[in-house]
Design an enzyme around this catalytic site. Structure first.
Site, PDB file in Angstrom:
ATOM      1  N   LYS A  48       0.838  -1.214   0.000  1.00 17.26           N
ATOM      2  CA  LYS A  48       0.000   0.000   0.000  1.00 17.26           C
ATOM      3  C   LYS A  48       0.868   1.256   0.000  1.00 17.26           C
ATOM      4  CE  LYS A  48      -2.740  -3.049  -0.243  1.00 17.26           C
ATOM      5  NZ  LYS A  48      -2.386  -4.448  -0.273  1.00 17.26           N
ATOM      6  N   HIS A 441     -22.487  15.864   3.853  1.00 19.94           N
ATOM      7  CA  HIS A 441     -22.412  16.320   2.466  1.00 19.94           C
ATOM      8  C   HIS A 441     -21.338  17.391   2.349  1.00 19.94           C
ATOM      9  CE1 HIS A 441     -23.706  17.483  -1.539  1.00 19.94           C
ATOM     10  NE2 HIS A 441     -23.656  18.752  -1.142  1.00 19.94           N
TER      11      HIS A 441
HETATM   12  P1  NAD Z   1      -6.080 -15.258  -5.487  1.00 20.38           P
HETATM   13  O1  NAD Z   1      -6.581 -16.611  -5.209  1.00 20.38           O
HETATM   14  O2  NAD Z   1      -6.844 -14.058  -5.080  1.00 20.38           O
HETATM   15  O3  NAD Z   1      -5.840 -15.110  -7.071  1.00 20.38           O
HETATM   16  C1  NAD Z   1      -5.062 -15.984  -7.821  1.00 20.38           C
HETATM   17  C2  NAD Z   1      -5.529 -15.917  -9.266  1.00 20.38           C
HETATM   18  O4  NAD Z   1      -4.646 -16.673 -10.071  1.00 20.38           O
HETATM   19  C3  NAD Z   1      -6.926 -16.490  -9.464  1.00 20.38           C
HETATM   20  O5  NAD Z   1      -7.679 -15.569 -10.201  1.00 20.38           O
HETATM   21  C4  NAD Z   1      -6.662 -17.770 -10.257  1.00 20.38           C
HETATM   22  O6  NAD Z   1      -7.720 -18.102 -11.125  1.00 20.38           O
HETATM   23  C5  NAD Z   1      -5.404 -17.408 -11.020  1.00 20.38           C
HETATM   24  N1  NAD Z   1      -4.576 -18.527 -11.453  1.00 20.38           N
HETATM   25  C6  NAD Z   1      -4.298 -19.653 -10.738  1.00 20.38           C
HETATM   26  N2  NAD Z   1      -3.448 -20.441 -11.465  1.00 20.38           N
HETATM   27  C7  NAD Z   1      -3.203 -19.784 -12.637  1.00 20.38           C
HETATM   28  C8  NAD Z   1      -2.397 -20.052 -13.769  1.00 20.38           C
HETATM   29  N3  NAD Z   1      -1.675 -21.173 -13.866  1.00 20.38           N
HETATM   30  N4  NAD Z   1      -2.370 -19.143 -14.783  1.00 20.38           N
HETATM   31  C9  NAD Z   1      -3.106 -18.017 -14.697  1.00 20.38           C
HETATM   32  N5  NAD Z   1      -3.882 -17.714 -13.650  1.00 20.38           N
HETATM   33  C10 NAD Z   1      -3.915 -18.572 -12.624  1.00 20.38           C
HETATM   34  O7  NAD Z   1      -4.595 -15.231  -4.907  1.00 20.38           O
HETATM   35  P2  NAD Z   1      -3.578 -14.035  -4.754  1.00 20.38           P
HETATM   36  O8  NAD Z   1      -3.968 -12.873  -5.587  1.00 20.38           O
HETATM   37  O9  NAD Z   1      -2.246 -14.666  -4.996  1.00 20.38           O
HETATM   38  O10 NAD Z   1      -3.731 -13.657  -3.240  1.00 20.38           O
HETATM   39  C11 NAD Z   1      -3.454 -14.626  -2.216  1.00 20.38           C
HETATM   40  C12 NAD Z   1      -4.182 -14.304  -0.940  1.00 20.38           C
HETATM   41  O11 NAD Z   1      -3.711 -13.095  -0.382  1.00 20.38           O
HETATM   42  C13 NAD Z   1      -5.664 -14.146  -1.156  1.00 20.38           C
HETATM   43  O12 NAD Z   1      -6.351 -14.804  -0.127  1.00 20.38           O
HETATM   44  C14 NAD Z   1      -5.867 -12.663  -1.078  1.00 20.38           C
HETATM   45  O13 NAD Z   1      -7.164 -12.315  -0.609  1.00 20.38           O
HETATM   46  C15 NAD Z   1      -4.789 -12.241  -0.089  1.00 20.38           C
HETATM   47  N6  NAD Z   1      -4.433 -10.846  -0.345  1.00 20.38           N
HETATM   48  C16 NAD Z   1      -5.286  -9.870   0.040  1.00 20.38           C
HETATM   49  C17 NAD Z   1      -4.997  -8.562  -0.242  1.00 20.38           C
HETATM   50  C18 NAD Z   1      -5.938  -7.490   0.186  1.00 20.38           C
HETATM   51  O14 NAD Z   1      -6.753  -7.719   1.058  1.00 20.38           O
HETATM   52  N7  NAD Z   1      -5.899  -6.312  -0.412  1.00 20.38           N
HETATM   53  C19 NAD Z   1      -3.845  -8.228  -0.919  1.00 20.38           C
HETATM   54  C20 NAD Z   1      -3.008  -9.246  -1.309  1.00 20.38           C
HETATM   55  C21 NAD Z   1      -3.318 -10.552  -1.004  1.00 20.38           C
END
Ligand code: NAD
Length: 462
Positions: A48, A441
């Site tokens: 962030k 507002h």
């Molecule tokens: P995620 O599960 O959110 O997303 C992973 C994505 O990768 C999915 O859309 C999936 O379909 C795709 N994917 C999987 N294998 C693939 C492949 N071989 N080729 C292409 N696409 C593929 O996981 P993330 O983004 O790595 O995040 C991990 C965790 O960390 C999550 O639980 C997330 O909520 C958490 N996180 C939260 C925040 C936040 O709250 N702002 C920030 C960062 C991470």
């Protein structure tokens, strides 16, 4: 005095430790890295900080829109990194003092079970110590999920940890995975002028996020130049003189792209493989530790909290889980209450939601009311002019009783404003109550009331 050991000093672990210590237990935290875990050192906070630098750059580039001439703006990547480092270090020092003041002993080392209530701790220098402890909380977090077609080397093929520390901005970046991590980095680097391509295996980005919000963010990032390859997969990666040639299987056939760096962001997995949980008899299901509602594992006296117990892998979920596990371990009859947990994506503009998505609500309830207010009709969003005027606030409620079931936001400060939705859902407020709550507002928060007014058939500014 009873003793409790917490494995891991991240959001679940340090909150568990503080809670246990405040309950009067002699508390030990075993941490192999730095206090604060992924969130503080390699996740939420540093990311962030980069988002903020990217937003400032973006604002300067569009200063003319605000009547400010010659604002210019050049990204000094080392200074961006330095600011991020200072924020992380300051918070880490704060955390260290909190632990010290609470009388918590922090042991540097890697813990593993030798038996049910016996832990072995190996220090960085290889010294082994043994702890006999009747109460243990496992909060060892999660780690990057590897992708076999694209092995992370943290030089050219990066994880979310490696990309935070790259020495200079690349010209082009391929992001594998269009989830939260992938999209946040895609947004940051695109804003900083890097050419970004996102490859996502599913036909849409941001799984778990309201479809309308996900499509809007894809469209807004697309307008800013991010290229999306949906229903696509990486087949192979070849290194060619400092660049990466990536072969993709897309809906159109096989494509090849050449980029400077690759980010692998295909999910995270619980960090349990080296804990030797089998020696303690702790049950693991689908790669995560199985717990009951009081966060007790299959073994008496052993609890687990945070990413090790699976989704949602979020720091704020870990906070409440850590506290609950520590209270349960200290003998209180507590359980997780199914608290509303918001999901936030820090893209520019932001996305936030809590409760059910519109699709989930329609599937579960059938009869739902949806009130959606576009931010282009909201004075404050227009004044802010951060691209969020294309966003919206949507409130989904039960058609029969009016209970608020879901709140979805896309726009400036959505991750702050979602607090209103969390309060509504956690307290089972009705759409009428939201419609009858006066908001200041001009604020973007007003758009939430306007959405509620639409849902109850009393639209105001639309
Ligand atoms: P995620 O599960 O959110 O997303 C992973 C994505 O990768 C999915 O859309 C999936 O379909 C795709 N994917 C999987 N294998 C693939 C492949 N071989 N080729 C292409 N696409 C593929 O996981 P993330 O983004 O790595 O995040 C991990 C965790 O960390 C999550 O639980 C997330 O909520 C958490 N996180 C939260 C925040 C936040 O709250 N702002 C920030 C960062 C991470």
């Amino acid at each position: 005095m009873s003793t409790i050991a917490v494995i891991g000093g991240g959001p679940a672990g340090y909150v568990a430790a503080l809670t246990a210590a405040r309950k009067g237990l002699k508390t030990i935290v075993i941490e192999e890295g730095e206090l604060g875990g992924t969130c503080l050192n390699r996740g939420c906070i540093p990311t962030k900080a980069l988002v903020k630098s990217a937003s400032v750059y973006s604002l300067l580039k569009s200063a003319h829109k605000f009547g400010v001439a010659n604002a210019g703006g050049e990204v000094k990547w080392e200074q961006v990194q330095e600011r991020k480092r200072k924020i992380v270090e300051g918070l880490r020092r704060g955390l260290q003092s909190l632990m010290k003041e609470a009388g918590i002993r922090v042991v540097q080392g890697k813990a593993a079970f030798q038996a049910e209530h016996k832990l072995e701790v190996i220090s960085k220098s290889g010294d082994v110590s043994l702890l006999d402890i009747d109460r243990i909380i496992i909060a060892s977090g999660s780690t990057v999920k590897p992708l076999k077609e694209c092995a992370i080397d943290e030089k050219n093929i990066l994880s979310s940890t490696g990309i935070l520390a790259i020495p200079q901005l690349p010209q082009s970046l391929l992001v594998i995975g269009g989830g939260v991590i992938g999209l946040e980095f895609a947004s940051i680097f695109n804003t900083l002028g890097v050419e970004v391509i996102v490859v996502e295996a599913l036909p849409h980005i941001l799984p778990g996020i309201d479809e309308e919000a996900g499509s809007l963010i894809a469209a807004l990032l697309g307008k800013r130049g991010v290229k999306f390859k949906l229903s696509a997969k990486v087949l192979r990666v070849d290194h060619l003189s400092g660049k990466m040639s990536v072969q993709l299987q897309t809906s159109k056939g096989i494509e090849e792209v050449v980029v400077d760096k690759i980010l692998v962001a295909v999910g995270r997995i619980p960090n349990i493989s080296e804990l030797r949980l089998e020696k303690a008899g702790v049950t693991v299901e689908k790669g995560q530790i199985k717990v009951d509602k009081s966060l007790k594992t299959s073994v008496e006296g052993i609890y687990a909290a945070g990413d090790v117990i699976g989704n949602p892998m979020l720091a704020h979920a870990a906070f409440i889980e850590g506290a609950t596990a520590a209270m349960a371990a200290s003998g209180e009859a507590v359980e997780m209450q199914g608290q509303a947990i918001p999901a936030c994506v820090y893209t520019i503009p932001e996305v936030a939601q809590v409760g059910l998505t519109e699709k989930e609500a329609r599937e579960l309830y059938g009869n739902v009311k949806v009130g959606k207010y576009p931010l282009r009709a909201n004075g404050k969003a227009l004044i802010e002019d951060e691209g969020g005027e294309e966003g919206f606030i949507k409130i989904i409620s039960d058609g029969k009783y009016g209970e608020v079931l879901g709140v979805v936001m896309v726009g400036p400060h959505a991750t702050e404003l979602i607090g209103l939705g969390v309060l509504a859902i956690n307290n089972e407020l009705t759409i009428e109550q939201l419609a009858d709550t006066v908001q200041a507002h001009p604020t973007i928060c007003e758009a939430a009331r306007e959405a509620a007014l639409i849902a109850v058939g009393r639209p105001l500014h639309i």
